[in-house]
Enzyme design. Structure first.
Site, PDB file in Angstrom:
ATOM      1  CB  ILE B 116      15.406 -23.172  13.405  1.00 13.40           C
ATOM      2  CG1 ILE B 116      13.986 -23.840  12.814  1.00 13.40           C
ATOM      3  CG2 ILE B 116      15.794 -24.235  13.778  1.00 13.40           C
ATOM      4  CD1 ILE B 116      13.816 -24.671  12.208  1.00 13.40           C
ATOM      5  CB  CYS B 117      19.372 -20.816  16.477  1.00 16.73           C
ATOM      6  SG  CYS B 117      20.417 -20.877  17.367  1.00 16.73           S
ATOM      7  CG  LEU B 118      20.426 -27.190  12.745  1.00 11.84           C
ATOM      8  CD1 LEU B 118      21.172 -27.209  13.885  1.00 11.84           C
ATOM      9  CD2 LEU B 118      19.860 -27.843  11.796  1.00 11.84           C
TER      10      LEU B 118
END
Lengths: 899, 180
Positions: B116-118
């Site tokens: 995830i890119c968060l």
């Protein structure tokens, strides 16, 4: 003596003879002895180079002149002398039969007393003294006689003695044997003393006699297996020692206290009994065991000493016998301690003084006397009386005896504690014993072992354990004021108590229990079985104590400060007083557990309708001193609530409780009668007007109502619970003689069915209602008369036997009430379960279907404070969820959420 | 009096000293992590937020969890259930947990292995975040992807250009991770 013998040149040779004759091989070969084989025996002597024939040779060598004449004379003299001295082979019987006589008959029978004929006498004289080398010559005849003694003993007596030994159970066997041996010795030595001795030179007399005695001793000890003899000797010694040391009377005393009263009166002047001794004045005590001993003791002592003397004379004494004696006396010491002091726990104790006195005067006396009799041969030339027993020995025995008493008390310690405080004396005794670390460790270890075995198991009730724990605290405080031992002992108990669920409850209810009003009642009720009344007294007492001396760990001015004892545990904390309450309260990690339980219990007690709550107030005050005000704030508020409520009493005696401070109270919801409802509303309105911020929530299920019922033929006045009152009220409002079913009532009153049923049954038991058929009740306006009851017959069951019926109904009502209470409790449990339901949902949502085991395991891990329900309870709960359609059971018994 | 410490106190002094020197710091941390995670779990249980749920894995050390997000309504993910794995570091909450989508998902900010890119799971992490806030952020991410920094460029493009096609891709990629 041995040194003097060593100077005799032929001594070594004689030993060789001895060895050759008594080498086991040669003896076995020659076991069927007979006189005709005498020659063979001599022949074998010849081969060893020191026998009679050799003697002839040497004679010849020494006197080369006049050979023939002296040879003949010698031979004749030798024949006559040996014929006279030879012991007739009469077997064992005459000796055995003669053992109890003075022996003269037997000696006569063996021909040992008949004086020698003139010729023989001359021969003896010739052989003994004529030769120039008198020592040699006499030795030759003497050593022949030594051989003769051996031969005769082995041939005639050994078999008989062995026969006797085959029956070791026979009483007095060893005494008989010793008598036989003594007689045999006399038979052997009489002619020597009567005939040979006078013919010897005075200087050699002693040597010769010792020599023959030694021969005799050697053959005796060779013939009799010592292992058997020592067993017999030990038995014999023990028997006498029990009497002489007074142990037998002690055992009698304790076994038959009453019926032997008369015998004891006779014996009273000589007794080693601890009880008797205690009653005497100190001066008398000093003399008590010294002066005139009982006649039976004197007899036993004389017999024993005579026996021991005989033992010594026949060669069975010496250090081997001493060893046996020592082991017997060792056992006797233990026996005496056990017999004298078991169960004698009275305070003040003087057991130790008594024991020391006994060791000094009775024990040592016997030891000295016996050792003087059976002294080892090497100590012959010493003064035998005092040298055998030194004062150091006596001191050692004293120490041993103290240790024995300690061991006894240690083994009794559990019972001592149970009997506390009646057993303070035993603790005093033990205190003398635990002077070094090993003894202390021993005491604690063995006590912990017996605790584990006898107390810390499911069979013992918590009250019992706590009761004993209190006794332990008190007892061990006396035993070891530093508290190290208590610290060690208490650990397993405390650990165990912490595991028990009801420990807090028992302690708290004990604290709140009514203290016994007077000392008299306390005496009659020393310990109630279900509450620890002791605790409440203790609380009051300890409070007074704590006021007397305030001590803290950090008292810098304490001039008597001592470091912690060496054997204290690292986290040992000194408790200066035997503070029972503190020990019990500190069982739990935090005060909170304790205070919470206190609140619950206090709530129960405060909600009862009572005039005053002095007991609770005083207990609370005392506890406040201990815990500080803040810890008990909630309880304080609870008490104030009750007092405040009383001030606003009106028609309704309400108790206004501050919800925040009171523990959760289980309640049964139901509709109360309208009349009451209106009063409640008025009350609430008034209350809320006065106290703006507070709101009243009524707890209808709690409380008491005074009910007055007017029936046709009687009236009824009693205090009942609110729900019981509500149910009967429902009957009042309806028409007379209507019947109501439980179902009707449940609906009408919005009350749980079990509760309704319980209330109805309660009224049946009071004979106000009657159950016409199951769950259908009617008011009993007139009591059925006796006749009516009979007429009514079995048709109306409840009227048949009114007394029984009422009792049954009462029991049923109680059961129903219990069931109702259980139901509410279960509901509460379910509520708690709801929280866990959230966990279960989360678990099953994220981790997928799981079997029961896994769910339980996970709950145990993730729920703070652990999961309190069992597998079965959870299974039941989950089954409920399955029926509600929230869960389903998939393959393998796993639970799965239904989406 | 606390007797539970008795054993450690009675053991040989070296052993205690050694363990204090070498392992006491990480162990204490593990304890505090466990405590924190337990508290978070309790909070999740007591005040559950709709559409999200999380629970520790069965390995029993509380450091790995599984979470479930239900796709928000009026998004392409409506009606879908996504599972995620949480791996907490020993110094949680000072470092962020490693969060992965276990369920195959078609989303501009999630690559094909579920990463995830968060930002709050990377450099914007703060100790005040917790499992619940992370899950809520992810839930909103489903409806409002950050197309400025996509991990799945095609998805980012489709999201902007063709919502219908995007939804088709989402459904094609989605596969319910059923209970193994």
């Amino acid at each position: 003596m041995s040194t003097s013998l060593a100077n005799v040149p032929l001594n070594a040779g004689r030993r060789r003879v001895f060895n050759s004759v008594f080498s086991p091989a040669s003896l076995q070969a020659r076991s069927p002895f007979s006189p005709s084989e005498n020659e063979n025996l001599n022949a074998s002597f010849q081969s060893t180079g020191s026998s009679s024939t050799v003697r002839n040779d040497s004679f010849a060598v020494i006197h080369p002149d006049g050979v023939a004449d002296s040879d003949r004379d010698w031979d004749r003299a030798w024949t006559a002398a040996t014929a006279f001295l030879a012991v007739p082979d009469l077997g064992f019987a005459p000796v055995y039969e003669g053992k109890d006589t003075d022996g003269s008959d037997a000696i006569q029978a063996f021909g040992r007393l008949s004086p020698p004929s003139r010729e023989t006498a001359d021969a003896l004289t010739y052989l003994v003294s004529a030769a120039p080398q008198a020592a040699d010559e006499s030795k030759n005849l003497i050593s022949w006689y030594g051989d003769e003694i051996r031969r005769h003993f082995l041939l005639n007596l050994r078999g008989g003695l062995h026969q006797l030994l085959k029956h070791p159970e026979q009483a007095g066997l060893l005494r008989d044997m010793v008598k036989c041996l003594q007689l045999a010795r006399r038979i052997y030595l009489t002619p020597v003393i009567h005939e040979l001795m006078p013919r010897l030179r005075a200087s050699t007399q002693g040597v010769v006699l010792t020599q023959l005695q030694r021969t005799f001793h050697a053959v005796v000890s060779y013939s009799l297996p010592w292992s058997q003899i020592s067993t017999l000797l030990a038995g014999e010694l023990a028997q006498s020692a029990i009497v002489i040391l007074g142990i037998d009377t002690l055992l009698e005393d304790s076994s038959s206290d009453e019926d032997s009263e008369n015998d004891m009166q006779i014996d009273r002047h000589y007794s080693v009994s601890y009880d008797d001794w205690r009653q005497q004045s100190p001066e008398d005590q000093a003399h008590m065991m010294l002066d005139s001993e009982g006649s039976h003791v004197t007899i036993a002592r004389d017999q024993l000493l005579a026996f021991m003397n005989g033992l010594e004379v026949v060669g069975l004494g010496g250090d081997k016998a001493q060893k046996v004696f020592a082991s017997v006396m060792n056992i006797m010491m233990t026996e005496f301690v056990r017999a004298a002091y078991t169960d004698r726990w009275e305070a003040p104790t003087s057991a130790l003084a008594h024991l020391r006195h006994w060791v000094d005067n009775v024990f040592c006396r016997l030891v000295v006397q016996v050792l003087a009799t059976i002294h080892t041969p090497t100590t012959d030339n010493r003064v035998p009386s005092t040298a055998d027993v030194s004062s150091g020995d006596i001191e050692k025995w004293q120490e041993i005896s103290v240790a024995r008493l300690g061991a006894l008390r240690t083994s009794e310690l559990f019972d001592v504690i149970v009997e506390w405080p009646a057993s303070a004396g035993a603790i005093e005794d033990l205190r003398q014993f635990i002077t070094h670390p090993a003894a202390r460790a021993y005491v604690t270890q063995s006590f912990i072992a017996s605790l584990n075995q006898r107390l810390l198991h499911p069979g013992a009730s918590t009250v019992e354990i706590l009761q004993l724990y209190i006794s332990i605290i008190r007892g061990f405080h006396i035993l070891d004021p530093k508290g190290v031992l208590l610290d060690r002992i208490a650990r397993p108990i405390r650990r165990y108590l912490r595991e028990r669920d009801d420990t807090v409850k028992v302690i708290v209810s004990g604290l709140l229990a009514e203290a016994p009003v007077t000392a008299a009642t306390e005496a009659t009720l020393p310990s109630s079985t279900d509450t620890l009344i002791e605790l409440s007294t203790e609380l009051a007492r300890a409070h007074k104590l704590s006021l007397e001396h305030k001590d803290s760990e950090l008292d810098w001015d304490d001039a008597n400060w001592m470091p912690d004892p060496v054997d204290a545990a690292p986290d040992y904390r000194k408790s200066k007083s035997a503070d029972v309450i503190d020990s019990l309260v500190s069982l739990f990690d935090s005060k909170e557990t304790f205070v919470k339980e206190l609140q619950t219990l206090l709530a129960d007690r405060l909600l009862q309708k009572r005039e005053h709550y002095d007991q609770e107030v005083s207990v609370l005050e005392l506890l406040k001193v201990r815990f500080g005000d803040s810890a008990l704030q909630a309880c304080e508020v609870m008490l104030r609530d009750i007092y405040d409520s009383r001030r606003v009493d009106g028609v309704l005696h309400a108790k206004i409780l501050s919800r925040f401070f009171w523990p959760e109270i289980q309640d049964q919801e139901f509709k109360i009668p309208d009349e009451i409802q209106s009063i409640q509303d008025r009350y609430s309105a008034g209350f809320e007007a006065i106290k703006q911020s507070r709101k009243l929530t009524w707890r209808n299920g709690l409380g008491q109502v005074t009910v007055e019922l007017e029936l046709e033929d009687r009236s009824f006045l009693e205090e009942v619970t609110t729900w019981q009152a509500t149910v009967i009220h429902a009957f009042q409002s309806s028409d007379e003689s209507t019947t109501k079913t439980v179902e009707d009532l449940t609906e009408e009153l919005e009350m749980a069915a079990p509760l309704v049923r319980s209330a109805c049954l309660f009224w049946v038991s009071k004979r106000i209602l009657a159950e016409i058929k199951r769950d259908c009740f009617r008011v009993l306006e007139t009591l059925p008369s006796e006749d009516e009851q009979h007429v009514a017959g079995p048709g109306s069951a409840e009227d048949e036997n009114s007394v029984d019926d009422a009792a049954n109904a009462a029991a049923a009502a109680e059961a129903a009430a219990a069931a109702a209470a259980k139901e509410t409790a279960e509901a509460a449990a379910m509520e708690k379960m709801n929280l866990y339901w959230q966990f279960i949902v989360g678990m099953l949502t994220n981790q997928g279907a799981m079997p029961l085991q896994r769910i339980v395991m996970m709950l145990k891990i993730v729920v703070p404070g652990g999961f309190p329900f069992s597998n079965e309870e959870l299974r039941e709960f989950l089954a409920g969820m399955v029926t509600r359609g929230k869960l389903e059971i998939v393959s393998g018994g796993s639970y799965k959420l239904v989406h | 009096m606390d007797y539970t410490m008795e054993d450690t106190q009675n053991s040989a002094p070296d052993a205690v000293g050694e363990s204090k020197l070498n392992s006491s710091a990480p162990r204490n941390d593990t304890q505090s992590v466990t405590k924190r995670l337990q508290a978070e779990l309790m909070q999740l249980m007591l005040s559950p937020s709709p559409g999200i749920s999380a629970f520790p894995d069965a390995d029993g050390n509380l450091l790995s969890w599984t979470a479930t997000i239900t796709g928000p309504t009026e998004t392409p993910y409506e009606g879908l259930t996504m599972k995620l794995s949480f791996a907490f570091p020993n110094n949680y909450p000072y470092s962020p947990p490693t969060v992965l989508f276990k369920t195959p998902i078609y989303h501009p900010n999630v690559d094909f292995s579920g990463r995830i890119c968060l930002d709050i799971l990377k450099d914007k992490w703060s100790a005040v975040y917790n499992v619940q806030s992370v899950l809520l952020s992810l839930q909103s991410l489903l409806g409002e992807p950050n197309n400025a920094s996509p991990l799945n460029a095609q998805a980012a493009e489709l999201w902007d250009s063709n919502q219908e096609e995007f939804k088709r891709h989402v459904l094609a990629r989605h596969r319910d991770l059923d209970d193994e």
